[in-house]
Design a protein around this motif. Sequence first.
Motif, mmCIF file in Angstrom:
data_model
loop_
_atom_site.group_PDB
_atom_site.id
_atom_site.type_symbol
_atom_site.label_atom_id
_atom_site.label_comp_id
_atom_site.label_asym_id
_atom_site.label_seq_id
_atom_site.Cartn_x
_atom_site.Cartn_y
_atom_site.Cartn_z
ATOM 1 N N ASN A 190 -15.949 -12.059 4.181
ATOM 2 C CA ASN A 190 -15.064 -11.510 3.170
ATOM 3 C C ASN A 190 -14.455 -10.149 3.439
ATOM 4 N N PHE A 191 -13.415 -10.164 4.123
ATOM 5 C CA PHE A 191 -12.976 -8.785 4.359
ATOM 6 C C PHE A 191 -11.533 -8.529 4.322
ATOM 7 N N ALA A 192 -10.543 -9.469 3.839
ATOM 8 C CA ALA A 192 -9.301 -9.511 3.660
ATOM 9 C C ALA A 192 -8.876 -8.547 2.801
ATOM 10 N N GLU A 193 -9.466 -8.340 1.696
ATOM 11 C CA GLU A 193 -9.162 -7.303 0.770
ATOM 12 C C GLU A 193 -9.566 -6.051 1.133
ATOM 13 N N SER A 194 -10.543 -5.975 1.921
ATOM 14 C CA SER A 194 -10.910 -4.413 2.533
ATOM 15 C C SER A 194 -9.912 -3.982 3.647
ATOM 16 N N LEU A 195 -9.459 -5.067 4.386
ATOM 17 C CA LEU A 195 -8.412 -4.593 5.266
ATOM 18 C C LEU A 195 -7.036 -4.302 4.507
ATOM 19 N N GLU A 196 -6.808 -4.962 3.397
ATOM 20 C CA GLU A 196 -5.646 -4.754 2.736
ATOM 21 C C GLU A 196 -5.577 -3.262 2.095
ATOM 22 N N SER A 197 -6.738 -2.864 1.578
ATOM 23 C CA SER A 197 -7.131 -1.547 0.895
ATOM 24 C C SER A 197 -6.932 -0.592 2.066
ATOM 25 N N LEU A 198 -7.251 -0.859 3.182
ATOM 26 C CA LEU A 198 -7.271 0.275 4.314
ATOM 27 C C LEU A 198 -6.186 0.352 4.722
ATOM 28 N N LYS A 199 -5.332 -0.669 4.991
ATOM 29 C CA LYS A 199 -3.644 -0.688 5.167
ATOM 30 C C LYS A 199 -2.927 0.236 4.088
ATOM 31 N N THR A 200 -3.296 -0.150 2.968
ATOM 32 C CA THR A 200 -2.300 0.674 1.714
ATOM 33 C C THR A 200 -2.787 2.092 1.880
ATOM 34 N N LEU A 201 -4.179 2.388 2.164
ATOM 35 C CA LEU A 201 -4.558 3.968 2.182
ATOM 36 C C LEU A 201 -3.757 4.523 3.551
ATOM 37 N N LEU A 202 -3.823 3.887 4.655
ATOM 38 C CA LEU A 202 -3.342 4.505 5.747
ATOM 39 C C LEU A 202 -1.783 4.817 5.552
ATOM 40 N N GLN A 203 -1.089 3.797 4.988
ATOM 41 C CA GLN A 203 0.430 3.847 4.877
ATOM 42 C C GLN A 203 0.478 5.063 4.028
ATOM 43 N N ALA A 204 -0.234 5.276 2.903
ATOM 44 C CA ALA A 204 0.122 6.472 1.961
ATOM 45 C C ALA A 204 -0.240 7.691 2.482
ATOM 46 N N HIS A 205 -1.520 7.879 3.292
ATOM 47 C CA HIS A 205 -2.305 8.940 3.574
ATOM 48 C C HIS A 205 -2.235 9.409 4.933
ATOM 49 N N LYS A 206 -1.777 8.520 6.001
ATOM 50 C CA LYS A 206 -2.258 8.847 7.249
ATOM 51 C C LYS A 206 -2.014 10.263 7.831
ATOM 52 N N GLU A 207 -0.966 10.916 7.562
ATOM 53 C CA GLU A 207 -0.795 12.191 7.744
ATOM 54 C C GLU A 207 -2.002 13.119 7.136
#
Lengths: 443, 443
Positions: A190-207
């Motif tokens: 069960n990691f789909a949601e985890s990947l999704e939340s990582l993706k969201t974080l990276l999009q918003a804050h990667k800089e």
Amino acid sequence: MTLDNTESAKLKELDLSCIWHPCTQMHDHEANIPLIPIARAQGVYLYDFENRAYLDCVSSWWVNLFGHCNPYISAKLKEQLDSLEHIIFAGFTHKPIIELSHRLLELLDSKFGKCFYADNGSSAIEVALKMAFHACAIQKKKKNKFICLENAYHGETIGALSVGDVGIYTQVYQPLLLETLKVKAPSGENFAESLESLKTLLQAHKEEIAAFVLEPLIQCAGNMNMYSAKFVQEAVKMCQEAGVYVIFDEIAVGFGRTGSFFAYQQCGVVPDFLCLSKGITGGYLPLSVVITTNEIYSLFYAPYEEHKAFLHSHSYTGNALACACANAVLDIFERDNVLENNAILSQFIWKKLQVLQEFGFVQNLRHQGMVFAFDLGGFEGQRKGLEVFNAGLKRGLLLRPLGNTIYLMPPYVLTKEQASYIVESLVEILKIFVDKFANKTKV
Amino acid sequence: MTLDNTESAKLKELDLSCIWHPCTQMHDHEANIPLIPIARAQGVYLYDFENRAYLDCVSSWWVNLFGHCNPYISAKLKEQLDSLEHIIFAGFTHKPIIELSHRLLELLDSKFGKCFYADNGSSAIEVALKMAFHACAIQKKKKNKFICLENAYHGETIGALSVGDVGIYTQVYQPLLLETLKVKAPSGENFAESLESLKTLLQAHKEEIAAFVLEPLIQCAGNMNMYSAKFVQEAVKMCQEAGVYVIFDEIAVGFGRTGSFFAYQQCGVVPDFLCLSKGITGGYLPLSVVITTNEIYSLFYAPYEEHKAFLHSHSYTGNALACACANAVLDIFERDNVLENNAILSQFIWKKLQVLQEFGFVQNLRHQGMVFAFDLGGFEGQRKGLEVFNAGLKRGLLLRPLGNTIYLMPPYVLTKEQASYIVESLVEILKIFVDKFANKTKV
């Protein structure tokens, strides 16, 4: 016997009058948990002053690989004591650490190029966090944030604690901790949601994000939460594509614990920083190392006047005695086909453990390499793990449950007979609890 | 000789290809600073692969007290290896650490009651900071700030670094550090302004301040800044009257280094937390301890369910091998009248050093116990200390100046002959510089 008993009682009393033990509510030693003075240790056993043996099912906090007072490691340490015990590790060097560093790099992906040493796991995490942050700063990137997983544990110093999320360790210290971004912890497949939340974080804050820190495959202090290598693979790819460094904490999961020499080797990706400790000296001495790439190293490599040096240090960095133990550990890995034998032993233990499925309250029985765990389900807020601990002691087992999660993380020299004894004892222990756990069991 | 030389050259090359050394701009090893592989060490000397000896004038980063490969400490460590190398230190205990804790408390003011262990100096500081903060939290006091001295150094992990103020270590990491309140550093008998600034801080912020952290008598990494015991005394009184805990960092200054067994014993006050490391194992193994009062301990002592436990831990906490070394160190202190002999040796070295006053650029020649220092004045921004380091190596001295501050912090087993050799060599080294330092010298 009476004499021994007296010595033990005296030692216990003197201990409690002088010492504040780590990770312990000392009040528990009044009634809930015995404090046991140990006279000697050999192989998988600790022996008290009455010569009672305790089988070290947790490898003494996950550090011991080849048994206590291992004759080979002890001999190598004694040999080292005759020539060089410890010297300053700036401007000077020595053979044991050069040999160790070279051997570690030989075991790793060629992306890794340099070893930076410290004394314990927390310090290794601090080194990796500082190095990642500093590497960004040198590249004129202001990246002050780190990502970690929910339910993570990476150590106890302020920096390491900041990237942790196990409430009993972190909660009270929140006002002192760095703000970190948390990704929902994966669990098993069960990691789909985890990947999704990582993706969201990276999009918003990667800089703003310097690095993502995680324990690959198992969140150990996070109640032995085992999760898919696929999550690790996908998460690392996402970070590296987003220009975010990845730090793998293999302090507990390295050195064969998860089945491969290093856990990352099961994940098809290579992090930018690899933190090792615990098993590195076979449970003998504190030592840790952060292994990183020549790419990172070269960012800091410049004329002194440019002020780019990584000036972190600890007095005992590069301790020759600890390195001698670490080299002995690598010798044993080579000599004894440890990974192959562990694979057989792991399967043996795993099959044996299936008997526990009979108990209805045994939930989520799981394993990964030489780590085995299950949860006592349905007893939230009750210290059932403590009862298992005490019942274990009576049967000569040193278990140390994490809350109501019971786990085995034994030294690799455990015999099949010893493994069988552990499982049989667990059955007996859990039987005792059948009445107490009424209506929670199928037995 | 050729063979040895070849081995040394090979080791150096392999080191530089694998290892990132602590507190080092690795680029310096291209031309400015040699990297020296050491084959063995004995007494005050390190020996390279060509059997050249280097007199360890800095006790290998201030850890070595009784010489390298000290026969007594080595024997005690070997003895320990035959019974117990390391076991988990929660729920279990062992004789070497009970003995050590009891002996340490016997050496200290009766206000101290409990020993909490860790692996290195930084971790000890982190323990003390967390304990002080947590003790306040248990008392429902929200105190999230710490006071430290300007020019302070307390270690490298994020918490320890936050209470430091030596720019080369802290500056780049500022965005990660805790905000701390800084008091102007005292120097010698100049401390009135420091006390005044402490007073002002306490008046304005005492409700927010958990603790004041300082190295009593000498800011060691702060260029060996020596200062009056009177400052310590007054500052501690002020803090304790204001309900602010005091943490003494005796990591470098403890174990006889300043003349008394512990530096605080010269100050007429007792802190709430005492952090020890470095000399504790005589330079053999990483070990640190935070010693605190029963009053603090009792704040945390409560039924488990109250969630007041101090859950800090490191895997190797309470390492039996390190404790065996520490007990051997205490044996030597008792057996050899170390403090008395050091007092004589200190005076001998101090008298000898007066010859350096002849050099006009030798400024602020100072000493405290077994620490001696002077500054190369008038060369701001120039790496003159580095030149002294290299000239020292050529004469068989391991000096490691702090910028342009040259200091001696030798093992206590230094003989008068060796001390004389060091001073004579310093004279020769500084003579070499007379031309370079033209117009800066009276010679």
